[in-house]
Design a protein around this motif. Structure first.
Motif, PDB file in Angstrom:
ATOM      1  N   HIS A 160      -4.280  -9.986  -6.376  1.00 32.93           N
ATOM      2  CA  HIS A 160      -3.329  -8.868  -6.457  1.00 32.93           C
ATOM      3  C   HIS A 160      -2.459  -8.912  -7.720  1.00 32.93           C
ATOM      4  O   HIS A 160      -2.090  -7.887  -8.262  1.00 32.93           O
ATOM      5  CB  HIS A 160      -2.463  -8.778  -5.187  1.00 32.93           C
ATOM      6  CG  HIS A 160      -1.400  -9.820  -5.078  1.00 32.93           C
ATOM      7  ND1 HIS A 160      -1.682 -11.113  -4.687  1.00 32.93           N
ATOM      8  CD2 HIS A 160      -0.055  -9.789  -5.315  1.00 32.93           C
ATOM      9  CE1 HIS A 160      -0.557 -11.809  -4.668  1.00 32.93           C
ATOM     10  NE2 HIS A 160       0.441 -11.040  -5.055  1.00 32.93           N
ATOM     11  N   ASP A 161      -2.155 -10.127  -8.200  1.00 37.80           N
ATOM     12  CA  ASP A 161      -1.295 -10.246  -9.389  1.00 37.80           C
ATOM     13  C   ASP A 161      -2.074 -10.617 -10.649  1.00 37.80           C
ATOM     14  O   ASP A 161      -1.482 -11.092 -11.617  1.00 37.80           O
ATOM     15  CB  ASP A 161      -0.210 -11.310  -9.131  1.00 37.80           C
ATOM     16  CG  ASP A 161       1.079 -10.706  -8.574  1.00 37.80           C
ATOM     17  OD1 ASP A 161       1.265  -9.470  -8.694  1.00 37.80           O
ATOM     18  OD2 ASP A 161       1.894 -11.464  -8.024  1.00 37.80           O
ATOM     19  N   LYS A 164      -0.854  -9.986 -14.166  1.00 35.01           N
ATOM     20  CA  LYS A 164       0.208 -10.783 -14.797  1.00 35.01           C
ATOM     21  C   LYS A 164      -0.346 -11.639 -15.934  1.00 35.01           C
ATOM     22  O   LYS A 164       0.396 -12.117 -16.775  1.00 35.01           O
ATOM     23  CB  LYS A 164       0.904 -11.670 -13.759  1.00 35.01           C
ATOM     24  CG  LYS A 164       1.852 -10.879 -12.862  1.00 35.01           C
ATOM     25  CD  LYS A 164       2.707 -11.780 -12.017  1.00 35.01           C
ATOM     26  CE  LYS A 164       3.685 -10.930 -11.203  1.00 35.01           C
ATOM     27  NZ  LYS A 164       4.375 -11.726 -10.167  1.00 35.01           N
ATOM     28  N   HIS A 189       1.982  -4.980 -14.787  1.00 33.40           N
ATOM     29  CA  HIS A 189       0.931  -5.875 -14.268  1.00 33.40           C
ATOM     30  C   HIS A 189       0.069  -5.166 -13.213  1.00 33.40           C
ATOM     31  O   HIS A 189      -1.093  -5.517 -13.028  1.00 33.40           O
ATOM     32  CB  HIS A 189       1.514  -7.196 -13.725  1.00 33.40           C
ATOM     33  CG  HIS A 189       2.114  -7.132 -12.351  1.00 33.40           C
ATOM     34  ND1 HIS A 189       3.408  -6.738 -12.111  1.00 33.40           N
ATOM     35  CD2 HIS A 189       1.593  -7.416 -11.137  1.00 33.40           C
ATOM     36  CE1 HIS A 189       3.651  -6.802 -10.807  1.00 33.40           C
ATOM     37  NE2 HIS A 189       2.568  -7.203 -10.186  1.00 33.40           N
ATOM     38  N   HIS A 214       0.055  -2.612  -4.933  1.00 34.11           N
ATOM     39  CA  HIS A 214       0.795  -3.544  -4.069  1.00 34.11           C
ATOM     40  C   HIS A 214       2.311  -3.511  -4.271  1.00 34.11           C
ATOM     41  O   HIS A 214       3.043  -4.170  -3.539  1.00 34.11           O
ATOM     42  CB  HIS A 214       0.233  -4.981  -4.175  1.00 34.11           C
ATOM     43  CG  HIS A 214       0.562  -5.685  -5.453  1.00 34.11           C
ATOM     44  ND1 HIS A 214      -0.159  -5.519  -6.614  1.00 34.11           N
ATOM     45  CD2 HIS A 214       1.539  -6.561  -5.760  1.00 34.11           C
ATOM     46  CE1 HIS A 214       0.354  -6.266  -7.563  1.00 34.11           C
ATOM     47  NE2 HIS A 214       1.396  -6.907  -7.079  1.00 34.11           N
ATOM     48  N   HIS A 215       2.797  -2.747  -5.254  1.00 37.54           N
ATOM     49  CA  HIS A 215       4.256  -2.566  -5.387  1.00 37.54           C
ATOM     50  C   HIS A 215       4.684  -1.132  -5.057  1.00 37.54           C
ATOM     51  O   HIS A 215       5.829  -0.757  -5.299  1.00 37.54           O
ATOM     52  CB  HIS A 215       4.733  -2.941  -6.793  1.00 37.54           C
ATOM     53  CG  HIS A 215       4.748  -4.429  -7.025  1.00 37.54           C
ATOM     54  ND1 HIS A 215       5.706  -5.260  -6.467  1.00 37.54           N
ATOM     55  CD2 HIS A 215       3.912  -5.237  -7.722  1.00 37.54           C
ATOM     56  CE1 HIS A 215       5.460  -6.517  -6.825  1.00 37.54           C
ATOM     57  NE2 HIS A 215       4.368  -6.520  -7.587  1.00 37.54           N
ATOM     58  N   ASP A 243       2.760 -10.164   0.534  1.00 34.07           N
ATOM     59  CA  ASP A 243       3.386 -10.541  -0.743  1.00 34.07           C
ATOM     60  C   ASP A 243       4.899 -10.720  -0.569  1.00 34.07           C
ATOM     61  O   ASP A 243       5.476 -11.725  -0.979  1.00 34.07           O
ATOM     62  CB  ASP A 243       3.073  -9.430  -1.769  1.00 34.07           C
ATOM     63  CG  ASP A 243       3.519  -9.782  -3.173  1.00 34.07           C
ATOM     64  OD1 ASP A 243       3.604 -10.980  -3.494  1.00 34.07           O
ATOM     65  OD2 ASP A 243       3.794  -8.846  -3.959  1.00 34.07           O
TER      66      ASP A 243
HETATM   67 FE   FE2 Z   1       2.892  -8.137  -8.116  1.00 34.34          FE
END
Ligand code: FE2
Length: 351
Positions: A160-161, A164, A189, A214-215, A243
């Motif tokens: 998911h990240d 980044k 990201h 996801h944000h 998360d």
């Molecule tokens: Fe994130």
């Protein structure tokens, strides 16, 4: 009972005596089966030897879970580092790791749940990805998803990240608060994650959506697009909750970790604003609990080990009181059911 130097401890041996720190805190309880992470913990606290029972061994299944967890950690560490170096995302390694996690969760989710939440500040990023994956897959299983869907959800959760990897380290690792401009960079990201996954053969659109969404927030105030409610992919809604929960329950440089019941209260408070309320309820019921064997401190000063997770009244387990922080020692351990004692609550996890 024999005395064994920590350097000679092997996973599977069973502790015959409680292990205390110099200040009297209990590190491990008698009856615990030694695991690799306990050995690391003993070394960290400079404990030289422990007492173990002879001829006892932990069920093999539990050790397998630990191996899968350690392998997932190594895989995601390798994948994130190589993508940061501009190399290709190793899809095969990710799929293999997630398939192992999905199979283990299908077999027995509770053993796995005892492995999560052991992050320290140095390995936070990698173990966060693994824990978010496990929490998401367990939630997906409880939602009745198929094995194929669970694998897709798990891949999206562990990656998911991934975006980044394209954020400059001076922003990503900045210890203090981000400026408005830096926060704007950080938010990218989600877009970078979508890009990396979309450009990787073997990963599908839904996995890319998880990284991208996801944000996003339930009420439409999230980023990058401002999607709301059911516009957000269901898998992304699951990963968002995992998360947030995992970030809340971790020690970070700038904050002490929340206890599972505190994180659950936070999620409940903000469900219908931040996250999908229905999935949140299910998540809390199945994830935000104290695993059996956790050593906890109560507001009464009593110290006990969790006997039963009490999953369906998740935040109020049954405790076996074995010591007091102050005052007379406990010669005869006794049980305390927090469901029946509403004025007593957990204020810290000691081990
Ligand atoms: Fe994130």
């Amino acid at each position: 009972m024999i005395k064994v130097p920590v350097s000679e401890l092997k996973p599977g041996m069973k502790l015959a005596k409680d292990v205390h720190l110099e200040d009297g805190r209990i590190l491990l309880l008698s009856g615990f089966a030694v695991k690799q992470r306990y050995i690391r913990k003993l070394e960290l606290f400079n404990i030289e030897h422990v007492y173990i029972e002879e001829g006892e061994a932990v069920p093999l299944e539990e050790l397998r879970e630990e191996k899968v967890y350690a392998e997932a950690f190594n895989t995601i560490k390798h994948v994130l580092s190589s993508v940061r170096e501009g190399k290709e995302l190793d899809v095969h390694a990710v799929k293999e790791t997630v398939s192992d996690i999905v199979q283990r969760v299908i077999n027995n989710e509770s053993v796995f749940m005892q492995l999560t939440g052991i992050r320290d500040i140095d390995n936070y990023t990698f173990l966060h990805s693994v824990d978010v994956c496990i929490y998401s897959v367990v939630t997906g299983k409880n939602l009745g998803l198929s094995k194929t869907d669970l694998t897709e959800l798990g891949i999206g959760a562990i990656l998911h990240d991934i975006g980044k990897c394209k954020i400059p380290l001076e922003v990503l690792m900045k210890p203090g608060r981000l400026t408005e401009d830096e926060f704007h960079v950080m938010k990218l990201h989600t877009i970078y994650g979508h890009e990396i996954i979309s450009n990787t053969p073997g990963l599908n659109k839904r996995v890319a959506n998880i990284a991208c969404q996801h944000h996003e927030k339930w009420d439409g105030t999230g980023y990058p697009v401002g999607l709301s409610n059911y516009q957000i992919d269901k898998f992304a809604r699951i990963v968002t909750i995992a998360d947030i929960y995992d970030a809340l329950t971790a020690d970070r440089v700038y904050k002490k970790k929340d206890l599972p019941h505190e994180a659950a209260e936070y999620l409940m408070c903000y469900s219908s604003v931040l996250v999908d309320p229905e999935i949140t309820k299910l998540f809390i019921k199945n994830i935000a609990f104290y695993p059996a064997g956790s050593i906890v401190l109560l507001n009464t000063g009593e110290i006990g080990s969790v006997i039963e997770a009490n999953k369906h009244v998740s935040i109020r387990p049954k405790i076996r009181v074995i010591a007091r922080k102050e005052g007379p020692p406990v010669f005869e351990p006794y049980e305390l059911d927090l469901v029946k004692n509403p004025s007593i609550f957990i204020i810290d996890i000691l081990g």
